[in-house]
Design an enzyme around this catalytic site. Structure first.
Site, PDB file in Angstrom:
ATOM      1  CG  ASP A  30      -9.486 -30.214   1.475  1.00  0.00           C
ATOM      2  OD1 ASP A  30      -9.414 -31.416   1.877  1.00  0.00           O
ATOM      3  OD2 ASP A  30     -10.371 -30.666   0.361  1.00  0.00           O
ATOM      4  CG  ASN A  78     -10.980 -30.559  11.039  1.00  0.00           C
ATOM      5  OD1 ASN A  78     -10.168 -29.347  10.410  1.00  0.00           O
ATOM      6  ND2 ASN A  78     -11.625 -30.080   9.866  1.00  0.00           N
TER       7      ASN A  78
END
Length: 256
Positions: A30, A78
């Protein structure tokens, strides 16, 4: 999900390197976008820098004796990102196969994917299956790529398949238990992760390995993923080695 073209993974790992090292490490990579924005760069540059971090971590994980490395490369959520960014990430996937896969294969690393395959663009699915087919017989570290992956989706798909087998008499209702459900998950052939690492300072799973994380140890690093290096991984392993893993019991158990 690009992996280095120069892993330098040795088939032999010194026993000293394995001390305190988890068998299965899962990573939520991340912070690429925030790393780039903080430097006044396009988000895509963060993903490019994240590839360099990925190269370091794959190489160092193999050196330390990690048997399974699972990387959360692209979640089912995503797809909601800007089309240009999604297109860039798909380009990284293609470059993984076209440029790096031969070296991955030469270093005896086995590549496999977890995640929803149904509905994927045939060209993307073909690239993934090409990588799996080429490395299937390899016996070194297993690199698990979580692509188009969501934990709830995985559980739902597993329960759907299990329910179909119950309806057809393949599985008796009284035989449905935790073990039988696990056998229908994408990770059926893998042990649960011993350690889950998340970078960028966030402290949540974000729909990653929800079932499998029941007894995993967690390590949250403040570094954004492009800045996560070998020393940061070693720090995570040191923290893991200091944990007392009892799995609900009174005495520590060794997962390896």
């Amino acid at each position: 999900m690009t992996v280095t073209a120069d892993l330098g993974v040795s088939a032999q790992v010194d026993a000293g390197e394995r001390i305190g090292v988890p068998r299965h490490v899962a990573v939520i990579m991340d912070g690429n976008g925030r790393w780039a924005v903080g430097r006044g760069l396009p988000r895509t540059e963060g993903h490019r820098a994240g590839v360099a971090a990925l190269r370091r971590i794959v190489k160092h994980s193999a050196k330390r004796g990690v048997e399974i490395l699972t990387l959360f490369s692209f979640s089912s959520e995503n797809w909601n990102r800007p089309p240009a960014e999604v297109g860039f990430l798909m380009g990284l996937l293609e470059r993984f196969v076209r440029r790096d896969l031969a070296e991955i294969h030469r270093q005896n690393v086995r590549v496999t994917m977890i995640g929803e395959r149904e509905g994927l663009d045939p060209s993307i699915l073909g690239l993934i299956e090409e990588g799996e087919a080429l490395t299937r017989e390899n016996t070194g570290m297993t690199l698990v790529v979580a692509f188009n992956y969501g934990g709830r989706n995985e559980i739902a798909r597993a329960v759907k398949r299990l329910a179909a087998d119950v309806a057809q008499g393949v599985v008796a209702p009284q035989d449905v238990n935790e073990d039988s459900i696990s056998r229908y998950l994408d990770t059926a052939a893998l042990p649960d992760p011993d350690l889950i690492i998340r970078t960028s300072g966030e402290q949540r799973l974000s729909n990653f390995l929800l079932w499998q994380a029941a007894y995993s140890e967690f390590y949250f690093a403040d570094l954004h993923w492009p800045d996560f290096d070998e020393c940061a991984l070693d720090s995570a392993f040191e923290a893991f080695a200091a944990r007392d893993r009892r799995f609900g019991g009174l005495s520590a158990k060794v997962a390896r």
